[in-house]
Design an enzyme around this catalytic site. Structure first.
Site, PDB file in Angstrom:
ATOM      1  N   HIS A   1      76.308  45.885  62.073  1.00  0.00           N
ATOM      2  CA  HIS A   1      75.489  45.096  61.144  1.00  0.00           C
ATOM      3  C   HIS A   1      75.789  43.601  61.275  1.00  0.00           C
ATOM      4  CE1 HIS A   1      78.883  46.006  58.005  1.00  0.00           C
ATOM      5  NE2 HIS A   1      79.171  44.923  58.685  1.00  0.00           N
TER       6      HIS A   1
ATOM      7  N   HIS B   1      80.240  41.749  52.066  1.00  0.00           N
ATOM      8  CA  HIS B   1      81.172  40.761  52.641  1.00  0.00           C
ATOM      9  C   HIS B   1      81.325  39.582  51.692  1.00  0.00           C
ATOM     10  CE1 HIS B   1      79.487  43.049  56.043  1.00  0.00           C
ATOM     11  NE2 HIS B   1      80.545  42.738  56.744  1.00  0.00           N
TER      12      HIS B   1
ATOM     13  N   HIS C   1      85.933  44.336  66.507  1.00  0.00           N
ATOM     14  CA  HIS C   1      85.910  42.888  66.373  1.00  0.00           C
ATOM     15  C   HIS C   1      87.142  42.391  65.647  1.00  0.00           C
ATOM     16  CE1 HIS C   1      83.741  44.258  62.771  1.00  0.00           C
ATOM     17  NE2 HIS C   1      83.581  43.047  62.275  1.00  0.00           N
TER      18      HIS C   1
ATOM     19  N   GLU D   1      85.978  48.378  59.929  1.00  0.00           N
ATOM     20  CA  GLU D   1      84.678  48.771  59.358  1.00  0.00           C
ATOM     21  C   GLU D   1      84.200  50.122  59.890  1.00  0.00           C
ATOM     22  OE1 GLU D   1      81.870  45.706  60.211  1.00  0.00           O
ATOM     23  OE2 GLU D   1      82.435  44.499  58.479  1.00  0.00           O
TER      24      GLU D   1
END
Ligand SMILES: [Fe+3]
Ligand SMILES: [Fe+3]
Lengths: 279, 119, 279, 119
Positions: free
Chosen positions: A12, A59, A193, A240
């Site tokens: 996302h 977030h 990431h 995530e």
């Protein structure tokens, strides 16, 4: 009774949203990403889905560390687009399915999941990027969608196993719903990431491919991984990926893979896999 | 119960944002959180010193902010997703922050990417 | 390692707070209630408690139905006194124990409790009435206290069994804490009351006495009761009694009863029972 | 999983406040929730009509509020703990509301209590 007929896992990354809003989906840098979703949208249309469940993380758009839930479930007629710090994106409000949400919340709480129930919830890129990748919209969206937000920001996070169990409980809730609805569940985030420290931007494509393989064929092998192990494989923010396990838990054991893609242009492995659960 | 994280865990040279970090960085993150609203972004852009004072930042935290020292703000407990909002107001995009964390120029950082046009 | 040395269950009726603030603890109507806590305060002092855990519910002072948690745990250095709608009561700020709270939150989440972690939390009569009944205060309180708020307002509520399991998980968390602290746990609310409908004010003293008996000698018999059954016995708002089960779950199986009282002057059974866990 | 509650459960002549009720009463409860702040209590006392309008109450809901019809506000989805805040501003204590629910006068209600001085 409801049925989960489609499962999607997708990254996302917020820059996808920026590229989408600026109409850059056909540039050489972005085409490999956007093209992968064209057949996904067609497939979802064919699947005649009545509702979607979006497992994502906020977030910092609608939740702050003053009161930070482990699992938060939307329970409203609609969900506004959040301002993430740069204004509100030009996207239609998200329609919800109130009765389905209320049933889901009752079922999850009685099933011993200690959710936070949200009758007001604004959604952001974690939710919206998968939304506009998977569904077309004009003035409105084709399916009502229920947001389920997972804490992946502030450790302690829910364990991989707990995420998978949440998925199983979602599966039970859908199966016990009074309406015969066809449901898609979307697990978002990742893949590898790292957005902090001297290794900012590090990706682990080998590990991403391994994860794509395992989540399809051997999800159990992922459930015993600790957060430490997951972060060592996928980077601090790659944690995530635990949200993909929620989606996996909600699907039947035997699923058929329909689409798969991965692309890693900048700082995040952008994975995609779709599974059909009516096999 | 399986412990998920070593005490004061560091992964790939980075701190893990846990409850201890979150408490330490509470003022910074609360200030950044306010930047989700347009009037607060205006207030911050108009008078950054007054904005920092309104969120009770310590002198050290204010100094990190004045220097746009993002690694320093992270070490002080800033959460990257909240710092990104500060980046919008101060015109420091995520990749600029990242280059700073790596000790590189923005151009150097971009040259390490697979598709630098996918910004 | 920490030890839970004292367990207290007590009502938290707001009018007790009003009577306390107005110095009416010696009037004929209130003396039977306040007198019962004099030996409790002396006993708690003797027990040399280092920290308290207050299991209570918020009645709309710090949580709203926009985002309503099932279980919320305080994780701050201190907790402000909430304004419940009539100004802030003249009570000192509640000191917390940050390191203990952080440990508790980590342990509960890794133990698969999906708590909402609160680094800002304002506390109200559900917390404060038991606080000033159990502890003396001048300018400050004698022990740091951790708030744990339970949803008893908006159904679906956590089941009786889930509340008991939360208590057991709190017990494990205390036992695994690095400091040798002595902990008191206080479960608040109830007993029978009904604050809505034509039977406003109905009490069920027989059932209250039965509950006081069972929670001491046979807590298991309470765990299988549904919310419907509990409300039929104790009134719609008497469902607050599920919070006593959290406290019971945190204590060892074998406990010694120290104090017991019940008093029902107006609309709520005001029960009190204390248990010593080091037997 | 054991179902905890019958559909549209009523207990002792009272509705149970569940998610359906909560959604129905959302405007009323949000307005009452604001009364936890002194400036909102002042605003409500000063101009009740404007206050109700600010929280988008429907005409029916406004009428229940004007009539101080607490059983009606409960039936419209008001939560008793939030209505208590409205009671403070409108000088209707919990026992006054309760007497109204029972269809009694305040004096009648008090006469049914074990210790009427424990108000
Ligand atoms: Fe993300
Ligand atoms: Fe209460």
């Amino acid at each position: 009774m409801g049925r989960i007929v489609a499962g999607i896992r997708t990254s996302h990354v917020p820059s996808i949203g920026g590229a989408y809003d600026r109409g850059r989906d056909s540039t050489p840098a972005w085409k490999p990403l956007f093209d992968a979703y064209v057949p996904v949208r067609a497939w979802l249309k064919e699947m005649e889905v009545d509702a979607a469940i979006m497992v994502y993380n906020d977030h910092g758009a609608d939740f702050f560390f003053d009161k930070y839930p482990t699992f938060a479930v939307g329970c409203a007629e609609s969900y506004a687009i959040a301002d993430e710090g740069f204004g509100v994106r030009p996207l239609p409000v998200i329609p919800g399915d109130l009765a389905f949400s209320q049933h889901l919340c009752r079922s999850l709480v009685y099933d011993e999941f200690d959710i936070t129930i949200c009758q007001e919830m604004r959604v952001e890129h974690g939710f919206l990027v998968p939304m506009h990748l998977c569904f077309e919209h004009g003035e409105s969206w084709p399916v009502p969608t229920i947001p389920i937000a997972v804490n992946v920001l502030q450790h302690p996070l829910p364990t991989a196993r707990r995420c998978h169990r949440l998925g199983q409980a979602i599966g039970r809730a859908v199966a016990s719903f009074e309406r015969d609805i066809r449901v898609a569940i979307i697990g978002t985030g990742g893949m590898s990431h790292q957005l902090t420290g001297t290794e900012f931007g590090a990706m682990h494509t080998e590990n991403d491919l391994d994860f794509l393989e395992r989540i399809e064929s051997d999800p159990d092998s992922l459930l015993q991984l600790t957060h430490q192990q997951l972060m060592e494989k996928f980077g601090v923010e790659g944690i995530e990926l635990i949200m993909w396990l929620v989606m996996r838990g909600a699907l039947p054991d035997n699923v058929r893979r329909i689409h798969r893609n991965d692309y890693a242009p900048m700082t995040t492995g952008m994975g995609l896999i779709t599974l059909q659960g009516d096999a | 119960m399986i412990q998920q994280l070593e005490r004061d865990a560091r992964v790939a040279g980075s701190d893990v944002f846990d409850l201890s970090t979150s408490w330490r960085g509470y003022r910074i993150n609360k200030m950044c959180n306010a930047l989700s609203q347009a009037q607060n972004r205006d207030a911050c852009a108009r008078d950054e010193e007054a904005f920092m004072a309104a969120y009770s930042l310590t002198d050290d935290e204010k100094e990190l902010m004045r220097k746009r020292d993002f690694p320093g703000l992270l070490a002080a407990g800033g959460n990257i997703y909240f710092l990104i909002k500060l980046g919008v107001v101060t015109r420091n995009g995520l990749y600029h922050m990242g280059a700073q964390m790596r000790g590189e120029s923005y151009e150097q950082f971009l040259s390490t990417r697979n598709q630098r046009e996918a910004v």
